[in-house]
Design a protein around this motif. Sequence first.
Motif, short mmCIF file in Angstrom:
data_model
loop_
_atom_site.label_atom_id
_atom_site.label_comp_id
_atom_site.label_asym_id
_atom_site.label_seq_id
_atom_site.Cartn_x
_atom_site.Cartn_y
_atom_site.Cartn_z
N LEU A 67 6.65 11.37 13.23
CA LEU A 67 7.89 12.03 12.83
C LEU A 67 7.64 13.17 11.84
CD1 LEU A 67 10.16 8.88 12.35
CD2 LEU A 67 10.36 10.60 14.17
N GLY A 68 6.36 13.36 11.44
CA GLY A 68 6.03 14.45 10.55
C GLY A 68 6.02 14.09 9.08
N TYR A 69 5.85 12.79 8.78
CA TYR A 69 5.88 12.34 7.39
C TYR A 69 4.56 11.64 7.03
CZ TYR A 69 10.89 13.18 7.65
OH TYR A 69 12.12 13.75 7.80
N ARG A 70 4.23 11.69 5.77
CA ARG A 70 3.05 10.98 5.28
C ARG A 70 3.40 9.50 5.10
NH1 ARG A 70 0.46 14.80 0.49
NH2 ARG A 70 -0.13 16.57 1.83
N PRO A 71 2.49 8.61 5.46
CA PRO A 71 2.74 7.18 5.23
C PRO A 71 2.67 6.84 3.75
CG PRO A 71 0.52 7.51 6.04
CD PRO A 71 1.19 8.85 6.12
N ALA A 72 3.15 5.66 3.42
CA ALA A 72 3.16 5.23 2.02
C ALA A 72 1.74 4.97 1.53
CB ALA A 72 4.00 3.97 1.88
N PRO A 73 1.46 5.27 0.27
CA PRO A 73 0.15 4.89 -0.29
C PRO A 73 0.03 3.36 -0.31
CG PRO A 73 1.62 5.68 -2.03
CD PRO A 73 2.30 5.96 -0.72
N GLU A 74 -1.20 2.88 -0.20
CA GLU A 74 -1.43 1.45 -0.08
C GLU A 74 -2.34 0.92 -1.19
OE1 GLU A 74 -1.18 1.06 4.81
OE2 GLU A 74 -3.10 0.78 3.76
N GLU A 75 -2.13 -0.33 -1.52
CA GLU A 75 -3.07 -1.09 -2.36
C GLU A 75 -3.56 -2.25 -1.51
OE1 GLU A 75 -1.03 -2.30 -5.88
OE2 GLU A 75 -0.40 -0.25 -6.38
N ARG A 76 -4.88 -2.48 -1.50
CA ARG A 76 -5.47 -3.52 -0.67
C ARG A 76 -6.36 -4.42 -1.50
NH1 ARG A 76 -6.28 -2.39 5.13
NH2 ARG A 76 -4.78 -0.77 5.75
N ILE A 77 -6.38 -5.68 -1.13
CA ILE A 77 -7.32 -6.62 -1.74
C ILE A 77 -7.72 -7.64 -0.69
CG2 ILE A 77 -5.48 -8.10 -2.67
CD1 ILE A 77 -7.44 -8.55 -5.09
N ASP A 78 -9.03 -7.82 -0.56
CA ASP A 78 -9.57 -8.75 0.44
C ASP A 78 -10.10 -9.98 -0.29
OD1 ASP A 78 -10.68 -10.07 2.53
OD2 ASP A 78 -12.11 -8.49 3.09
N SER A 79 -9.36 -11.07 -0.20
CA SER A 79 -9.77 -12.31 -0.86
C SER A 79 -10.68 -13.15 0.01
CB SER A 79 -8.53 -13.12 -1.26
OG SER A 79 -7.68 -13.30 -0.16
N LYS A 80 -10.98 -12.68 1.22
CA LYS A 80 -11.92 -13.35 2.11
C LYS A 80 -11.53 -14.81 2.36
CE LYS A 80 -15.77 -10.34 0.70
NZ LYS A 80 -14.94 -9.44 -0.15
N VAL A 81 -10.25 -14.98 2.68
CA VAL A 81 -9.70 -16.32 2.86
C VAL A 81 -9.66 -16.69 4.34
CG1 VAL A 81 -7.62 -17.75 2.66
CG2 VAL A 81 -8.34 -16.33 0.76
N VAL A 82 -10.04 -17.92 4.63
CA VAL A 82 -9.82 -18.54 5.94
C VAL A 82 -9.16 -19.89 5.68
CG1 VAL A 82 -10.93 -19.60 7.95
CG2 VAL A 82 -11.76 -17.41 7.08
#
Length: 460
Positions: free
Chosen positions: A190-205
């Motif tokens: 649609l011509g817009y930038r996506p939202a900035p993201e924060e990520r964290i990988d806790s390596k959970v199963v």
Amino acid sequence: MTGGKSGGHAVVAGAGIGGLLAARVLSETYGRVTVVDRDALPEKAAVRRGVPQSGHAHGMLAKGFQVLEELFPGLGEDLVGEGALVRDAQADVRWFNDGYEMKQAHSGLPCLLVSRPALERYLRSRVAALPGVELRDRCEVLEPVADASGGRITGVRVLEVNAEPEELTADLFVDSTGRSNRGEAWLRALGYRPAPEERIDSKVVYVSREYRRRPGEVGADAYVVGATGTIPRGGVALSAEGERWLVTMFGMNGDHPAVDPEGYLAFAERLASPELHRLLERLEPVTAPKLMRIPVSIRRRYERVERMPEGYLVFGDAICQFNPTYGQGMTAAACQAEALREVFGRLRGAAAAKEFFRRAAQVTDVPWDMSVGADLRYPFVEGKRTLRVKLLNWYVGRLHRAAAEDAATGREFLAVANLQAPPQRLFGRKVLGQVLRPRPTGRPTRPSARPAPQAGASAT
């Protein structure tokens, strides 16, 4: 423009918990609400392909239960009539936090013990019965459609099974497609930038199994054994409808629960408390263990986006995907629904979306900070360990120790953890006094602990 009932049409993508809550709220302000989902929506409670995690134990915190009762009066009574339980979060649950058992007492915090498929089926039936609301299953959202300028949403292209693509006119499009959402691609198109993201990988199963429940055979209706700073393993056993125990255990960084029955029971023996293992030794299993690998936790900061098409909204897990071991996701969606109801009761258009994203960020801050801060106790989890995070983890560790002796301290912790009170409550004079009171050094004993297997060996 102010709120109130209009003749507009809102289209909600996703018929999970978040999408159903959004549809319930929007039915108060839009003449028509259409909920579309690519799955065949079952009439009975069942795990469906688009929500594979629903077969595992889910927690509905006290705040979430409160909001659900406000949006769906009689919900608790109806679900209890179908076999669910409503219990006190401290008196009827055995909590083992940081290796210490919380002292049981009446807290006044009701918790709803029900399976995710049963709760979703109930909400789906209530939403489908609302005037002007339509649920379309086996129907996938291809993309939202904007006007020639790209500044306003005018419709949604959908594809139903065994049919040609069609366009639904819409004044509002709500992306509530959860972990599988394509919001970034949709906004870019649609011509817009996506939202900035924060990520964290806790390596959970995590791995879940159901057991037969016989009322009165044990002295609690739920067990929660949390991970500790040195034991990154935990588990829960929750009573549910159908006379079942829903048991989910999790491990991190390669030390995972096994999917064979013997290994599954052995993993329980290596938790920070032996109580869950003792419970499982007494119970009769009714299903095989089921494994689920957790994607990275993601928080999308839509409140920081400067430009969005008018009539485009994001909701539920599409905003924030939590580490599910903390049981916050459904309650966070309920809190967003509460915010959505308040905002759309008085605003429309771009102003409503901007205000909603700001409010959604506020209700997300506390559970996100709690889960991320707890995950950062472990050196294998990447992230910035600020002095604040280190001090809070130290403080909460001492708080759990105090809660083993003082029921009031435990009640304050549960009020915050259940999103019924602000975190500042944990620093009140009485709690602070209990936390900082000198106690003998050392940690609680942990009998019969076994060494961890080779990394990844138990997840095969």
